[in-house]
Design a protein around this motif. Structure first.
Motif, PDB file in Angstrom:
ATOM      1  N   ILE A 189       0.868  -1.183   0.000  1.00 14.84           N
ATOM      2  CA  ILE A 189       0.000   0.000   0.000  1.00 14.84           C
ATOM      3  C   ILE A 189       0.899   1.226   0.000  1.00 14.84           C
ATOM      4  O   ILE A 189       1.795   1.348   0.842  1.00 14.84           O
ATOM      5  N   THR A 190       0.685   2.114  -0.966  1.00 18.72           N
ATOM      6  CA  THR A 190       1.483   3.337  -1.014  1.00 18.72           C
ATOM      7  C   THR A 190       0.579   4.555  -0.855  1.00 18.72           C
ATOM      8  O   THR A 190      -0.601   4.511  -1.182  1.00 18.72           O
ATOM      9  N   VAL A 191       1.157   5.641  -0.359  1.00 23.00           N
ATOM     10  CA  VAL A 191       0.452   6.919  -0.224  1.00 23.00           C
ATOM     11  C   VAL A 191       0.901   7.806  -1.386  1.00 23.00           C
ATOM     12  O   VAL A 191       2.101   7.964  -1.612  1.00 23.00           O
ATOM     13  N   GLU A 192      -0.060   8.343  -2.115  1.00 20.31           N
ATOM     14  CA  GLU A 192       0.253   9.135  -3.309  1.00 20.31           C
ATOM     15  C   GLU A 192      -0.375  10.519  -3.251  1.00 20.31           C
ATOM     16  O   GLU A 192      -1.404  10.712  -2.597  1.00 20.31           O
ATOM     17  N   HIS A 193       0.216  11.461  -3.968  1.00 22.77           N
ATOM     18  CA  HIS A 193      -0.326  12.814  -4.104  1.00 22.77           C
ATOM     19  C   HIS A 193      -1.209  12.898  -5.348  1.00 22.77           C
ATOM     20  O   HIS A 193      -0.888  12.301  -6.368  1.00 22.77           O
ATOM     21  N   VAL A 194      -2.304  13.648  -5.255  1.00 26.74           N
ATOM     22  CA  VAL A 194      -3.096  13.951  -6.462  1.00 26.74           C
ATOM     23  C   VAL A 194      -2.423  15.134  -7.180  1.00 26.74           C
ATOM     24  O   VAL A 194      -1.909  14.996  -8.289  1.00 26.74           O
ATOM     25  N   LEU A 195      -2.426  16.306  -6.532  1.00 27.55           N
ATOM     26  CA  LEU A 195      -1.604  17.419  -7.025  1.00 27.55           C
ATOM     27  C   LEU A 195      -0.160  17.000  -6.796  1.00 27.55           C
ATOM     28  O   LEU A 195       0.237  16.750  -5.660  1.00 27.55           O
ATOM     29  N   LEU A 223      -2.867   3.734  -2.882  1.00 35.09           N
ATOM     30  CA  LEU A 223      -2.839   2.824  -4.030  1.00 35.09           C
ATOM     31  C   LEU A 223      -2.231   1.501  -3.583  1.00 35.09           C
ATOM     32  O   LEU A 223      -1.391   1.476  -2.689  1.00 35.09           O
ATOM     33  N   ASN A 224      -2.665   0.417  -4.222  1.00 35.12           N
ATOM     34  CA  ASN A 224      -2.070  -0.888  -3.892  1.00 35.12           C
ATOM     35  C   ASN A 224      -1.089  -1.290  -4.995  1.00 35.12           C
ATOM     36  O   ASN A 224      -1.230  -2.295  -5.657  1.00 35.12           O
ATOM     37  N   ARG A 225      -0.113  -0.417  -5.203  1.00 38.60           N
ATOM     38  CA  ARG A 225       0.936  -0.709  -6.186  1.00 38.60           C
ATOM     39  C   ARG A 225       2.154   0.140  -5.876  1.00 38.60           C
ATOM     40  O   ARG A 225       2.072   1.091  -5.106  1.00 38.60           O
ATOM     41  N   ALA A 226       3.264  -0.200  -6.502  1.00 42.18           N
ATOM     42  CA  ALA A 226       4.487   0.569  -6.292  1.00 42.18           C
ATOM     43  C   ALA A 226       4.341   1.951  -6.911  1.00 42.18           C
ATOM     44  O   ALA A 226       3.559   2.151  -7.836  1.00 42.18           O
ATOM     45  N   LYS A 227       5.110   2.906  -6.393  1.00 47.68           N
ATOM     46  CA  LYS A 227       5.096   4.263  -6.948  1.00 47.68           C
ATOM     47  C   LYS A 227       5.568   4.219  -8.402  1.00 47.68           C
ATOM     48  O   LYS A 227       6.457   3.468  -8.755  1.00 47.68           O
ATOM     49  N   ASN A 228       4.940   5.053  -9.228  1.00 50.45           N
ATOM     50  CA  ASN A 228       5.320   5.138 -10.636  1.00 50.45           C
ATOM     51  C   ASN A 228       5.755   6.572 -10.895  1.00 50.45           C
ATOM     52  O   ASN A 228       4.938   7.465 -11.041  1.00 50.45           O
ATOM     53  N   SER A 229       7.075   6.794 -10.934  1.00 51.56           N
ATOM     54  CA  SER A 229       7.561   8.180 -10.996  1.00 51.56           C
ATOM     55  C   SER A 229       7.127   8.877 -12.272  1.00 51.56           C
ATOM     56  O   SER A 229       6.923  10.085 -12.287  1.00 51.56           O
ATOM     57  N   ALA A 230       6.940   8.121 -13.352  1.00 45.57           N
ATOM     58  CA  ALA A 230       6.502   8.750 -14.610  1.00 45.57           C
ATOM     59  C   ALA A 230       5.075   9.272 -14.481  1.00 45.57           C
ATOM     60  O   ALA A 230       4.747  10.349 -14.958  1.00 45.57           O
ATOM     61  N   ALA A 231       4.227   8.491 -13.803  1.00 46.63           N
ATOM     62  CA  ALA A 231       2.801   8.848 -13.727  1.00 46.63           C
ATOM     63  C   ALA A 231       2.516   9.913 -12.678  1.00 46.63           C
ATOM     64  O   ALA A 231       1.488  10.568 -12.719  1.00 46.63           O
ATOM     65  N   GLN A 232       3.419  10.100 -11.737  1.00 45.61           N
ATOM     66  CA  GLN A 232       3.129  10.987 -10.609  1.00 45.61           C
ATOM     67  C   GLN A 232       2.872  12.432 -11.032  1.00 45.61           C
ATOM     68  O   GLN A 232       2.153  13.153 -10.371  1.00 45.61           O
TER      69      GLN A 232
END
Length: 306
Positions: free
Chosen positions: A204-210, A242-251
């Motif tokens: 489980i990862t924590v992601e930013h929308v903005l 999200l239940n996936r690894a961080k995706n630096s391209a998509a961030q």
């Protein structure tokens, strides 16, 4: 039943339950005086039967969230699972005491564990360090032994503690790495109420929308000026799970692309209520973030009675 490490941990908790104060010396020095002195030399068998075995059984029930009762067991086990996510085990002696003394009362246990999780979560969020934290739990154990039960003052949050907890939840939550996932999982569970939410995703990862670093020519820079980005990026309203690894391209994608390519799961379904809320919006703006922040803060404040 417990294994070597947890068996050792159990004796630390037993020392705390009996002594109700922070350890000052190593366990083998303090245990005979603080615990075994309550028993005569010929009462070794009684000690094992009355203390070690029942507390070991309670420890296993807490660790594995496998408390059993004709009704209400699942609510109690859900509190055990939540408490296990906190970054210390100082709450365990109080939970052990409760299970040992109220094993046949799931309604009482549910109410007590709810209050214990609120206290533990507040201290976790406020980053209360070890000494005052252990002192608070020792005071709680004293009050429980005196028969104060659910009315134990140490279980209740003071007004300044409530205000401090709220203030930290309203700040740059993402930057406090240890607490952010706990807070967001609790929030997600509250938003998904009645949908039987579980935490069994392996990742489980924590992601930013903005995004943290939007491209200069992106829609984000049009919608948010520098001050707004500084004020909103790391706060509760801008974070999802999200239940996936961080995706630096998509961030750094613009909002529409981020929703389509990053925030949706297989077949368009995402397992987190917190994240699926975001997908309902056509645009992500400072105004939307403001109302979302207030709403989410309100949900947590109601749950933890802040």
């Amino acid at each position: 039943m417990l294994g070597r490490d947890d068996f050792a941990e159990l004796f630390l908790h037993l020392r705390m339950i009996f002594a109700k104060k922070r350890a000052e010396q190593e366990l083998l020095k303090e245990f005979p005086e603080q615990v075994l002195s309550h028993y005569l030399p010929d009462e070794a068998e009684a000690f094992v039967h009355d203390v070690v075995r029942p507390y070991a059984e309670a420890y296993a029930q807490i660790r594995e969230a496998r408390y059993e009762s004709a009704s209400g067991a699942e609510a109690v086990n859900a509190w055990f699972r939540r408490l296990q996510q906190i970054d210390n085990y100082d709450w365990r002696p109080a939970a052990l005491w409760a299970l040992r003394h109220h094993e046949n009362d799931p309604v009482w246990l549910d109410a007590f564990m709810r209050a214990l999780e609120r206290l533990s979560a507040s201290m976790f969020i406020r980053r209360v360090y070890t000494t005052p934290r252990v002192t608070r739990y020792a005071e709680l154990l004293r009050q429980l032994d005196e028969g104060q039960g659910l009315d134990a003052p140490a279980l209740e949050l003071r007004d300044d503690e409530k205000a401090d907890t709220r203030s930290r939840l309203d700040g740059d939550l993402y930057l406090v790495g240890r607490i952010r996932k706990y807070v967001l999982l609790r929030l997600d569970e509250l938003l998904a109420r009645g949908q039987g939410v579980t935490y069994d995703h392996p990742l489980i990862t924590v992601e930013h929308v903005l995004p943290q670093n939007p491209k200069v020519d992106s829609r984000w820079v049009e919608l948010f000026d520098e001050e707004q980005r500084a004020g909103w990026t790391h706060r509760l309203g801008n974070l999802v799970l999200l239940n996936r690894a961080k995706n630096s391209a998509a961030q750094n994608y613009d909002f529409a692309a981020k929703k389509a390519k990053y925030f949706t799961g297989r077949g368009g379904v995402v397992p987190f209520a917190l994240t699926s809320q975001v997908l309902q919006h056509a645009e992500w703006t400072p105004e939307l973030l403001k109302s979302r922040q207030e709403e989410l803060l309100g949900v947590l404040s109601q749950e933890w009675r802040l």
